[in-house]
Design an enzyme around this catalytic site. Structure first.
Site, PDB file in Angstrom:
ATOM      1  N   LYS A   1      52.869   0.515  -3.115  1.00  6.80           N
ATOM      2  CA  LYS A   1      52.685   1.712  -2.922  1.00  6.80           C
ATOM      3  C   LYS A   1      53.755   2.117  -1.734  1.00  6.80           C
ATOM      4  O   LYS A   1      54.597   3.218  -1.792  1.00  6.80           O
ATOM      5  CB  LYS A   1      51.523   1.981  -2.147  1.00  6.80           C
ATOM      6  CG  LYS A   1      50.222   1.897  -3.174  1.00  6.80           C
ATOM      7  CD  LYS A   1      48.935   1.668  -2.514  1.00  6.80           C
ATOM      8  CE  LYS A   1      47.709   1.282  -3.492  1.00  6.80           C
ATOM      9  NZ  LYS A   1      46.471   0.969  -3.171  1.00  6.80           N
TER      10      LYS A   1
ATOM     11  N   GLN B   1      42.941  -0.387   1.868  1.00  5.30           N
ATOM     12  CA  GLN B   1      42.858  -1.052   0.986  1.00  5.30           C
ATOM     13  C   GLN B   1      41.681  -1.845   0.856  1.00  5.30           C
ATOM     14  O   GLN B   1      41.323  -2.537   1.639  1.00  5.30           O
ATOM     15  CB  GLN B   1      44.064  -1.913   0.922  1.00  5.30           C
ATOM     16  CG  GLN B   1      44.371  -2.856  -0.122  1.00  5.30           C
ATOM     17  CD  GLN B   1      44.625  -2.016  -1.262  1.00  5.30           C
ATOM     18  OE1 GLN B   1      45.587  -1.106  -1.245  1.00  5.30           O
ATOM     19  NE2 GLN B   1      44.304  -2.584  -2.520  1.00  5.30           N
TER      20      GLN B   1
ATOM     21  N   ASP C   1      42.222   8.422  -1.829  1.00  5.34           N
ATOM     22  CA  ASP C   1      41.618   7.336  -2.893  1.00  5.34           C
ATOM     23  C   ASP C   1      40.457   7.953  -3.574  1.00  5.34           C
ATOM     24  O   ASP C   1      39.930   7.727  -4.264  1.00  5.34           O
ATOM     25  CB  ASP C   1      41.282   6.189  -2.135  1.00  5.34           C
ATOM     26  CG  ASP C   1      42.148   4.870  -2.722  1.00  5.34           C
ATOM     27  OD1 ASP C   1      42.841   5.032  -3.493  1.00  5.34           O
ATOM     28  OD2 ASP C   1      42.272   4.006  -1.947  1.00  5.34           O
TER      29      ASP C   1
END
Length: 258
Positions: free
Chosen positions: A47, A91, A114
């Protein structure tokens, strides 16, 4: 016949769109990483690298495994209040001592890239349009769309019931697929996976899925990523199943870049 469901032709299209948007807008992604999991570090590095290539600022905050919830939440609140930060993500997975939902729900839903804030997930449950779709599930649907894979009436079996497969199962259910969810406690799991028209795997176990787990001509979406001896592989034993599948996402080059 090419069996690879490569994301390259799709990502290139989206990258061109993003580059145009970046010319006239400023974007910054803030990523919180906890611990030293190799798979998590691989994802975060991908990313960060892609942000750099596209002209997006990216800040990664890496905490030790024993970090407290309070410190993480305080950092999220600071990102929420920072107008230069346009996207925030934590994450996953997090260490077990941390309350994942409590942490994720602190993210401003307008910065929840997300798509894991409860408001975004709730809209997904009601077949409504969230502010952000969960990014990995959305990537899977874009793969299906690009390769004209019809989901209606198909039996889709999921191995793993984490924060990727659960929202993805809702998205595919809304597309009229029939779904079966499997986890580590599922009895006779191979019996379930052998009945799958489409098998979607995100279980965090390297090369778990072998050819005796799947039926002839099935489609496999491998969401896992692992680093072994300097090489990347997924939750599916690619070399073992390739002759038996109709299509499969490679690792790397499949879902990850999407």
């Amino acid at each position: 016949m090419n069996k690879y469901l490569s994301s390259k032709p799709i990502t290139e299209k989206y990258y061109d769109i993003i580059k145009e948007r970046v010319k006239s807008n400023s974007f910054k992604l803030a990523i919180i990483l906890v611990g030293e999991r190799e798979d998590s570090k691989v994802y975060v590095n991908i990313k960060k690298k892609k942000c750099s290539e596209l002209g997006i600022d990216c800040e990664v905050v890496n905490y030790e495994t024993d970090i407290s919830e309070e410190i993480i939440i305080s950092k999220i609140h600071s990102f929420n209040c920072d107008n230069s930060v346009t996207g925030i993500m934590v994450q996953l997975p997090l260490p077990k001592h941390l309350n994942k939902n409590k942490i994720l729900y602190q993210i401003d839903e307008k910065k929840d890239v997300d798509g894991l804030h409860i408001n975004n997930l709730g809209k997904l449950m009601n077949n409504d349009i969230p502010t952000f779709y969960p990014c990995t599930p959305l990537a899977v649907t874009k793969i299906f769309e690009h390769y004209n894979i019809d989901l209606e009436g198909k039996h889709v079996v999921f191995v793993g019931t984490g924060m990727v497969n659960l929202p993805l199962s809702l998205m595919l259910l809304n597309k009229k697929a029939s779904i079966t969810l499997c986890n580590e406690h599922t009895i006779d799991i191979k019996d379930k996976t052998n009945k799958a028209d489409i098998l979607i795997v995100a279980c965090g176990k390297s090369k778990l899925i072998k050819k005796d787990w799947i039926k002839e001509g099935s489609i496999i979406i491998d969401i896992g990523i692992h680093k072994n001896n300097g090489k990347l592989n997924g939750d599916v034993d690619f070399e073992d199943v390739i002759d038996k599948v109709k299509y499969i996402t490679p690792v790397p080059g499949g879902i990850g870049p999407m």
